[in-house]
Design an enzyme around this catalytic site. Structure first.
Site, PDB file in Angstrom:
ATOM      1  N   HIS A  74     -17.682 -25.628 -23.726  1.00 41.75           N
ATOM      2  CA  HIS A  74     -17.354 -26.749 -24.606  1.00 41.75           C
ATOM      3  C   HIS A  74     -16.960 -27.883 -23.671  1.00 41.75           C
ATOM      4  O   HIS A  74     -15.852 -27.890 -23.132  1.00 41.75           O
ATOM      5  CB  HIS A  74     -16.188 -26.399 -25.538  1.00 41.75           C
ATOM      6  CG  HIS A  74     -16.640 -25.923 -26.877  1.00 41.75           C
ATOM      7  ND1 HIS A  74     -15.803 -25.750 -27.948  1.00 41.75           N
ATOM      8  CD2 HIS A  74     -17.891 -25.640 -27.328  1.00 41.75           C
ATOM      9  CE1 HIS A  74     -16.507 -25.346 -28.990  1.00 41.75           C
ATOM     10  NE2 HIS A  74     -17.772 -25.264 -28.642  1.00 41.75           N
TER      11      HIS A  74
ATOM     12  N   LYS B 216      -7.446 -20.765 -25.603  1.00 47.52           N
ATOM     13  CA  LYS B 216      -6.789 -22.065 -25.439  1.00 47.52           C
ATOM     14  C   LYS B 216      -5.404 -21.844 -24.860  1.00 47.52           C
ATOM     15  O   LYS B 216      -4.763 -20.829 -25.110  1.00 47.52           O
ATOM     16  CB  LYS B 216      -6.719 -22.729 -26.815  1.00 47.52           C
ATOM     17  CG  LYS B 216      -6.264 -24.160 -26.806  1.00 47.52           C
ATOM     18  CD  LYS B 216      -6.613 -24.822 -28.135  1.00 47.52           C
ATOM     19  CE  LYS B 216      -6.059 -26.224 -28.188  1.00 47.52           C
ATOM     20  NZ  LYS B 216      -6.608 -27.025 -29.262  1.00 47.52           N
TER      21      LYS B 216
ATOM     22  N   ASP C 292     -17.734 -30.964 -27.143  1.00 46.02           N
ATOM     23  CA  ASP C 292     -16.632 -30.827 -28.107  1.00 46.02           C
ATOM     24  C   ASP C 292     -15.578 -31.895 -27.839  1.00 46.02           C
ATOM     25  O   ASP C 292     -14.735 -31.725 -26.963  1.00 46.02           O
ATOM     26  CB  ASP C 292     -16.013 -29.420 -28.004  1.00 46.02           C
ATOM     27  CG  ASP C 292     -14.885 -29.235 -29.022  1.00 46.02           C
ATOM     28  OD1 ASP C 292     -14.784 -30.043 -29.949  1.00 46.02           O
ATOM     29  OD2 ASP C 292     -14.117 -28.256 -28.878  1.00 46.02           O
TER      30      ASP C 292
ATOM     31  N   TRP D  89     -13.299 -19.882 -32.680  1.00 43.38           N
ATOM     32  CA  TRP D  89     -12.019 -20.417 -32.194  1.00 43.38           C
ATOM     33  C   TRP D  89     -11.004 -20.328 -33.337  1.00 43.38           C
ATOM     34  O   TRP D  89     -11.263 -20.811 -34.443  1.00 43.38           O
ATOM     35  CB  TRP D  89     -12.143 -21.873 -31.718  1.00 43.38           C
ATOM     36  CG  TRP D  89     -10.787 -22.433 -31.414  1.00 43.38           C
ATOM     37  CD1 TRP D  89     -10.000 -22.126 -30.341  1.00 43.38           C
ATOM     38  CD2 TRP D  89     -10.021 -23.344 -32.225  1.00 43.38           C
ATOM     39  NE1 TRP D  89      -8.802 -22.791 -30.429  1.00 43.38           N
ATOM     40  CE2 TRP D  89      -8.784 -23.545 -31.565  1.00 43.38           C
ATOM     41  CE3 TRP D  89     -10.251 -24.011 -33.432  1.00 43.38           C
ATOM     42  CZ2 TRP D  89      -7.791 -24.379 -32.079  1.00 43.38           C
ATOM     43  CZ3 TRP D  89      -9.264 -24.837 -33.948  1.00 43.38           C
ATOM     44  CH2 TRP D  89      -8.052 -25.027 -33.265  1.00 43.38           C
TER      45      TRP D  89
ATOM     46  N   ASP E 138      -9.340 -34.139 -26.203  1.00 40.61           N
ATOM     47  CA  ASP E 138     -10.700 -34.254 -26.726  1.00 40.61           C
ATOM     48  C   ASP E 138     -11.263 -35.669 -26.634  1.00 40.61           C
ATOM     49  O   ASP E 138     -11.900 -36.145 -27.571  1.00 40.61           O
ATOM     50  CB  ASP E 138     -10.773 -33.754 -28.177  1.00 40.61           C
ATOM     51  CG  ASP E 138     -10.623 -32.243 -28.266  1.00 40.61           C
ATOM     52  OD1 ASP E 138     -11.517 -31.551 -27.756  1.00 40.61           O
ATOM     53  OD2 ASP E 138      -9.621 -31.767 -28.829  1.00 40.61           O
TER      54      ASP E 138
ATOM     55  N   HIS F  63      -9.003 -26.841 -22.414  1.00 40.17           N
ATOM     56  CA  HIS F  63      -8.124 -25.750 -22.830  1.00 40.17           C
ATOM     57  C   HIS F  63      -7.359 -25.046 -21.724  1.00 40.17           C
ATOM     58  O   HIS F  63      -6.879 -23.939 -21.886  1.00 40.17           O
ATOM     59  CB  HIS F  63      -8.925 -24.716 -23.621  1.00 40.17           C
ATOM     60  CG  HIS F  63      -9.309 -25.216 -24.973  1.00 40.17           C
ATOM     61  ND1 HIS F  63      -9.782 -24.404 -25.964  1.00 40.17           N
ATOM     62  CD2 HIS F  63      -9.268 -26.459 -25.509  1.00 40.17           C
ATOM     63  CE1 HIS F  63     -10.033 -25.119 -27.050  1.00 40.17           C
ATOM     64  NE2 HIS F  63      -9.736 -26.370 -26.785  1.00 40.17           N
TER      65      HIS F  63
ATOM     66  N   GLU G 174     -13.423 -18.379 -27.918  1.00 40.26           N
ATOM     67  CA  GLU G 174     -12.880 -19.532 -27.189  1.00 40.26           C
ATOM     68  C   GLU G 174     -11.356 -19.505 -27.168  1.00 40.26           C
ATOM     69  O   GLU G 174     -10.710 -19.638 -28.204  1.00 40.26           O
ATOM     70  CB  GLU G 174     -13.373 -20.822 -27.868  1.00 40.26           C
ATOM     71  CG  GLU G 174     -12.856 -22.093 -27.214  1.00 40.26           C
ATOM     72  CD  GLU G 174     -13.272 -23.351 -27.978  1.00 40.26           C
ATOM     73  OE1 GLU G 174     -13.814 -23.235 -29.094  1.00 40.26           O
ATOM     74  OE2 GLU G 174     -13.025 -24.452 -27.459  1.00 40.26           O
TER      75      GLU G 174
ATOM     76  N   ASP H  58      -5.235 -31.250 -24.218  1.00 44.86           N
ATOM     77  CA  ASP H  58      -6.534 -31.086 -24.876  1.00 44.86           C
ATOM     78  C   ASP H  58      -6.787 -32.255 -25.836  1.00 44.86           C
ATOM     79  O   ASP H  58      -6.882 -32.075 -27.035  1.00 44.86           O
ATOM     80  CB  ASP H  58      -6.507 -29.761 -25.650  1.00 44.86           C
ATOM     81  CG  ASP H  58      -7.807 -29.471 -26.361  1.00 44.86           C
ATOM     82  OD1 ASP H  58      -8.860 -29.861 -25.848  1.00 44.86           O
ATOM     83  OD2 ASP H  58      -7.758 -28.848 -27.433  1.00 44.86           O
TER      84      ASP H  58
ATOM     85  N   ASP I 275     -13.653 -24.095 -22.746  1.00 52.99           N
ATOM     86  CA  ASP I 275     -13.539 -25.498 -23.173  1.00 52.99           C
ATOM     87  C   ASP I 275     -12.787 -26.252 -22.084  1.00 52.99           C
ATOM     88  O   ASP I 275     -11.690 -25.830 -21.683  1.00 52.99           O
ATOM     89  CB  ASP I 275     -12.789 -25.557 -24.516  1.00 52.99           C
ATOM     90  CG  ASP I 275     -12.673 -26.971 -25.074  1.00 52.99           C
ATOM     91  OD1 ASP I 275     -12.248 -27.873 -24.319  1.00 52.99           O
ATOM     92  OD2 ASP I 275     -12.983 -27.186 -26.254  1.00 52.99           O
TER      93      ASP I 275
HETATM   94  C1  RNT Z   1     -10.204 -26.563 -30.675  1.00 47.19           C
HETATM   95  C2  RNT Z   1     -11.446 -26.004 -30.089  1.00 47.19           C
HETATM   96  C3  RNT Z   1     -12.592 -25.866 -31.042  1.00 47.19           C
HETATM   97  C4  RNT Z   1     -12.722 -27.032 -31.991  1.00 47.19           C
HETATM   98  C5  RNT Z   1     -13.989 -27.052 -32.787  1.00 47.19           C
HETATM   99  C6  RNT Z   1     -13.888 -27.953 -33.959  1.00 47.19           C
HETATM  100  O1  RNT Z   1      -9.232 -26.786 -29.738  1.00 47.19           O
HETATM  101  O2  RNT Z   1     -11.819 -26.738 -28.977  1.00 47.19           O
HETATM  102  O3  RNT Z   1     -13.754 -25.633 -30.337  1.00 47.19           O
HETATM  103  O4  RNT Z   1     -12.596 -28.260 -31.359  1.00 47.19           O
HETATM  104  O5  RNT Z   1     -14.362 -25.775 -33.106  1.00 47.19           O
HETATM  105 ZN    ZN Z   2     -13.756 -26.313 -28.094  1.00 46.28          ZN
END
Ligand code: RNT
Ligand code: ZN
Length: 420
Positions: A287, A229, A327, A183, A297, A263, A227, A295, A260
């Site tokens: 993810h 986004k 993640d 990423w 998290d 994302h 990955e 995003d 993810d």
């Molecule tokens: C960031 C991505 C990525 C990170 C990690 C730390 O937006 O999701 O995967 O969160 O690699």
């Molecule tokens: Zn991620």
């Protein structure tokens, strides 16, 4: 609850599920074969162990809860603690910033992760890898492999090439393929005048990173994934590595794709995307995260998004084929608790998906009987899932409820709080 009560409830549940064509003993066997990779980076707010001074981070973690793990020993201990409350088969996702040596970020080998690898081996954990293309003085204006600056690109291309060797070596040593995630935060805050140029640079860098394909033998030990986004903090207008960019790149170049859940646009969900991309790319990694508005998290909990993903894995027969990784990060609550909550939510969603009377739902759908499909979907919400869950935990000797809460706060007071 005592063992007798749990076993009795399970036996009852088994009969009820059998009426819907679901064999709970089989489900528990299948459950045992499914592994989920725990992201080490939630344990220290993605800080890593390098001594880089005051360097900008491209990953925003908010909150100031104390007891962040400060070194490998603490982080590994916290991860072990979290796993002791999860019935899932354990794997750990490592980021390259967690190496425990003085080597530069773009000159690492498996030996720089020796303690991690030996620890994983000892505990029978699988290990996955990520290169940290962020939080480093060699980042230029938030960019790595898509930077306009060749020296910057070359630095990170080397790190990417090495990550593939590290992954193969880890996979070989542990006897289970190491999933290597890429990423890159590269993007722009404001509207670009030349999107095409950045994407050409990213493509060229990726071509260099993946120039040497894995041999058939190496393919058993490492899987590379890209990955994408939609946007990030500081890259609101443009992310070079968007989902479409990687989908095209991965399909054409036989690289795996990472989805993810944070994302994409808020109303998109990755449960729907799995069957859309699976036929066209060699490998898919998830993810699993929880975005709120963006995003963000947030810690994964049992919500529709999570259940939708796991149902899809069951319905499309993707368990064991699609790699599941977590993640998320939240520094306003206990980081060990956050792992435990996310692992257990994921485990519950997987178990629920496996217990779904999918054959009945799919039969109704094939027969165009959408009434039965909806009715059964609703009805299954009231099947005795918790009896199976409690039985699974009991079999593994894992505590639950208030006892778990008490134990984890005890760990915080007696272990985390008193760390030198
Ligand atoms: C960031 C991505 C990525 C990170 C990690 C730390 O937006 O999701 O995967 O969160 O690699
Ligand atoms: Zn991620």
């Amino acid at each position: 609850m005592d063992k007798k009560t749990i076993t009795k409830a399970y036996e009852e549940a088994k009969k009820i599920y059998a009426e819907y064509g679901v064999d709970t003993d089989e489900v528990l066997k299948q459950f045992a074969s499914i592994s989920v990779s725990l992201h080490c980076w939630a344990g220290d707010d993605i800080k890593g162990f390098e001594d880089l001074g005051d360097v900008k981070s491209e990953n925003v973690v908010t909150g100031s809860y104390p007891y962040r793990a400060r070194n490998g020993e603490e982080l590994r201990m916290d991860i072990e603690k979290a796993f002791s409350y999860s019935p899932l088969s354990p794997r750990v996702s490592l980021h390259s910033m967690y190496h425990e040596s003085k080597s530069p970020r773009n000159d690492l080998t498996i030996e720089d992760f020796r303690t991690w690898v030996d620890w994983a081996k000892k505990n029978h954990y699988g290990l996955d890898f990520n290169t940290s293309f962020f939080t480093h003085p060699m980042m230029k204006d938030g960019m790595s492999v898509a930077s306009l600056d060749k020296e910057t690109r070359d630095y990170w291309i080397k790190a990417g090439i090495d990550s593939r060797k590290i992954s193969v070596a880890i996979g070989k040593e542990l006897g289970t393929a190491c999933w290597n995630n890429f990423w890159f935060p590269d993007g722009l805050k404001d509207v670009p005048a030349n999107r095409a140029l950045y994407r050409e640079l990213l493509k060229d860098s990726l071509d260099q990173i993946f120039a040497v394909p894995y041999s058939e033998e190496e393919k058993k030990y490492a899987v590379d994934c890209l990955e994408g986004k939609w946007f990030g903090i500081g890259t609101e207008s443009f992310v070079v590595g968007s989902h479409e960019f990687y989908l095209g790149y991965c399909a054409k170049n036989h690289v795996g794709l990472t989805l993810d859940s944070g994302h994409f646009r808020p109303s998109e969900d990755i449960g729907d995307k799995i069957s859309a991309v699976f036929p066209f790319v060699d490998n898919v990694m998830l993810h699993v995260s929880r975005g709120i508005h963006w995003d963000s998290d947030h810690v994964v909990i049992e919500d529709d998004g999570l259940q939708g993903i796991m149902n899809e894995l069951k319905r499309g027969n993707y368990f064991g084929k699609v790699h599941i990784a977590l993640d998320y990060f939240d520094a306003t609550i206990s980081r060990v608790f956050s792992w435990v909550i996310g692992l257990r939510a994921t485990a519950k969603a997987i178990l629920k998906a496996l217990l779904e009377p999918t054959a009945l739902l799919q039969k109704a759908e094939r027969e165009n009987n959408f009434t039965s499909r909806l009715y059964l979907l609703e009805e299954q919400n009231n099947l005795p899932f918790n009896a199976v869950w409690q039985y699974l935990l009991m079999e593994k000797g894992i505590v639950s409820g208030l006892e778990l809460e008490k134990e984890l706060f005890e760990y915080q007071e007696t272990v985390q709080k008193v760390r030198g």
